[in-house]
Design an enzyme around this catalytic site. Structure first.
Site, PDB file in Angstrom:
ATOM      1  N   LYS A  56       0.824  -1.209   0.000  1.00 48.66           N
ATOM      2  CA  LYS A  56       0.000   0.000   0.000  1.00 48.66           C
ATOM      3  C   LYS A  56       0.860   1.261   0.000  1.00 48.66           C
ATOM      4  O   LYS A  56       0.523   2.240  -0.653  1.00 48.66           O
ATOM      5  CB  LYS A  56      -0.957   0.000   1.188  1.00 48.66           C
ATOM      6  N   LYS A 100      -3.685  -9.345  -7.781  1.00 52.06           N
ATOM      7  CA  LYS A 100      -4.924  -9.715  -7.092  1.00 52.06           C
ATOM      8  C   LYS A 100      -6.077  -8.805  -7.530  1.00 52.06           C
ATOM      9  O   LYS A 100      -5.883  -7.607  -7.719  1.00 52.06           O
ATOM     10  CB  LYS A 100      -4.655  -9.547  -5.583  1.00 52.06           C
ATOM     11  N   LYS A 139     -10.248  -3.880  -4.780  1.00 54.15           N
ATOM     12  CA  LYS A 139     -11.188  -2.752  -4.798  1.00 54.15           C
ATOM     13  C   LYS A 139     -10.501  -1.468  -5.234  1.00 54.15           C
ATOM     14  O   LYS A 139     -11.147  -0.540  -5.692  1.00 54.15           O
ATOM     15  CB  LYS A 139     -11.733  -2.508  -3.390  1.00 54.15           C
TER      16      LYS A 139
END
Ligand code: TYM
Length: 329
Positions: free
Chosen positions: A114, A195, A198
């Site tokens: 992130k 992956k 969202k």
């Protein structure tokens, strides 16, 4: 009642719920309600660790709750609420933080991912796994249905439960992750080496649970595959096709070898149509249930859930406070 195990899991409310969430975790959430004490949570404090829009947040939280109810979370059979409305999560998180070596958190791949993708390395994001451990432990949960990407976080939870028990006496069960055998890691349709997520800016990378049938079909038809048109499962050479096989197996509950028998030589067009149809069939009842749900009812479910969860968490939390010496004479 005591022998019935407790299940806990959570979902972040930012971004729309997608096929990966459903096949990796939510479907198990629904199933486990039958046989366990099930507790599910919209983890709205966790989603604040990355950039989000407070003006949209009220709607997004509510929306996530509504989609989960549409998936089959049944408030009669499970406890369902917003994390932020049960303050015991944060209180236990602090206690656990005092037991968490920085080195453990430094190893977290999600934190690295992130922040590498431009997120601010704030303390909340760093401590994310500690709050997650508290979510699970505040209910003394033993089973945690999640997708493969949460494996590492679950290891931290187990580690913290053990550290607490060693330091303060046996109080917490050491929970286990429950990860499905297929479709535990659904990959992006546009890049099967990443992956399905969202936060991917490309909306074609994922199928949303509320996508209408034509959109589902279009996204799956456009999924990245390869130039050797044989349908077989091989993550190394054929990640796109393998991903679609996993998705179809997840949607139809048919084993992958059976699907390979049926679609192996029939060409990618025919295979993708079949995948799209299987996914659409699975999503149809969710879309219908979503349309039926009344906003006011959703709000009432969440309010009642928070009250019950608070009372239940407080019972356990009193023991934790006493164990660490936070009790009055
Ligand atoms: P979140 O909101 O990212 O995802 C919710 C669930 O969906 C699973 N999932 C996937 N499974 C398969 N393939 C994918 N591409 C995919 N993407 C997401 C996730 O594994 C997850 O189970 N940290 C958690 C939220 C959380 C939590 C908890 C979970 C907070 N506290 C306590 C369990 C217990 C998360 O980020 O979920």
């Amino acid at each position: 009642m005591d022998h019935i195990k407790t299940v806990f899991s959570g979902l972040q409310p930012t971004g729309n719920v997608h096929l990966g969430n459903y096949l990796g975790a939510l479907r198990n959430w629904v199933k486990l309600q039958d046989d366990y004490r099930a507790i599910y949570c919209v983890v709205d404090l966790h989603a604040m660790t990355i950039d989000y829009d407070p003006a949209d947040y009220v709607r997004e939280r509510h929306e996530a709750a509504r989609v989960l109810l549409a998936c089959g979370i049944d408030p009669k059979r499970s406890l369902f609420y917003f994390q932020s409305e049960v303050p015991q999560h944060v209180e236990l998180s602090w206690i656990l933080a005092t037991l968490t070596p920085m080195g453990v958190l430094n190893r977290m791949t999600q934190f690295k991912d992130k922040t590498e993708r431009g997120g601010t390395a704030n303390l909340g994001l760093f401590a994310y796994p500690v709050l997650m451990a508290a979510d699970i432990m505040v209910h003394h949960a033993q089973l945690v249905p999640v997708g493969d990407d949460q494996r590492q976080h679950l290891e931290v939870t187990r580690d913290l439960a053990e550290r607490f028990n060693n330091r303060y006496g046996d109080l917490f069960p050491v929970p286990e992750a429950l990860i499905p055998e297929t479709s535990a890691r659904v990959m992006a349709l546009t890049d099967p080496t990443a992956k399905m997520s969202k936060s991917d800016p490309n909306m074609r990378s994922r199928v949303l649970l509320l996508d209408p049938p034509d959109v589902v079909r279009r996204k799956i038809r456009a999924a990245v595959t390869d130039s050797e048109p044989t349908v077989r499962h091989d993550w190394g050479d054929k990640p796109g096709v393998s991903n679609l096989l996993e998705i179809m197996s997840g949607a139809t509950l048919r084993p992958i070898p059976d699907l390979v028998d049926d679609y192996g030589d029939g060409g990618y067009g025919r295979f993708k149509d079949a995948v799209a149809e299987a996914v659409d069939e699975m999503l149809h009842p969710i879309r219908a249930a979503y349309a039926e749900l009344d906003e006011i009812d959703v709000a009432a479910v969440m309010r009642d859930g928070a009250e019950t969860a608070k009372a239940s968490a407080e019972g356990f939390q009193r023991q934790a406070r006493a164990a660490v010496g936070l009790a009055n004479r």
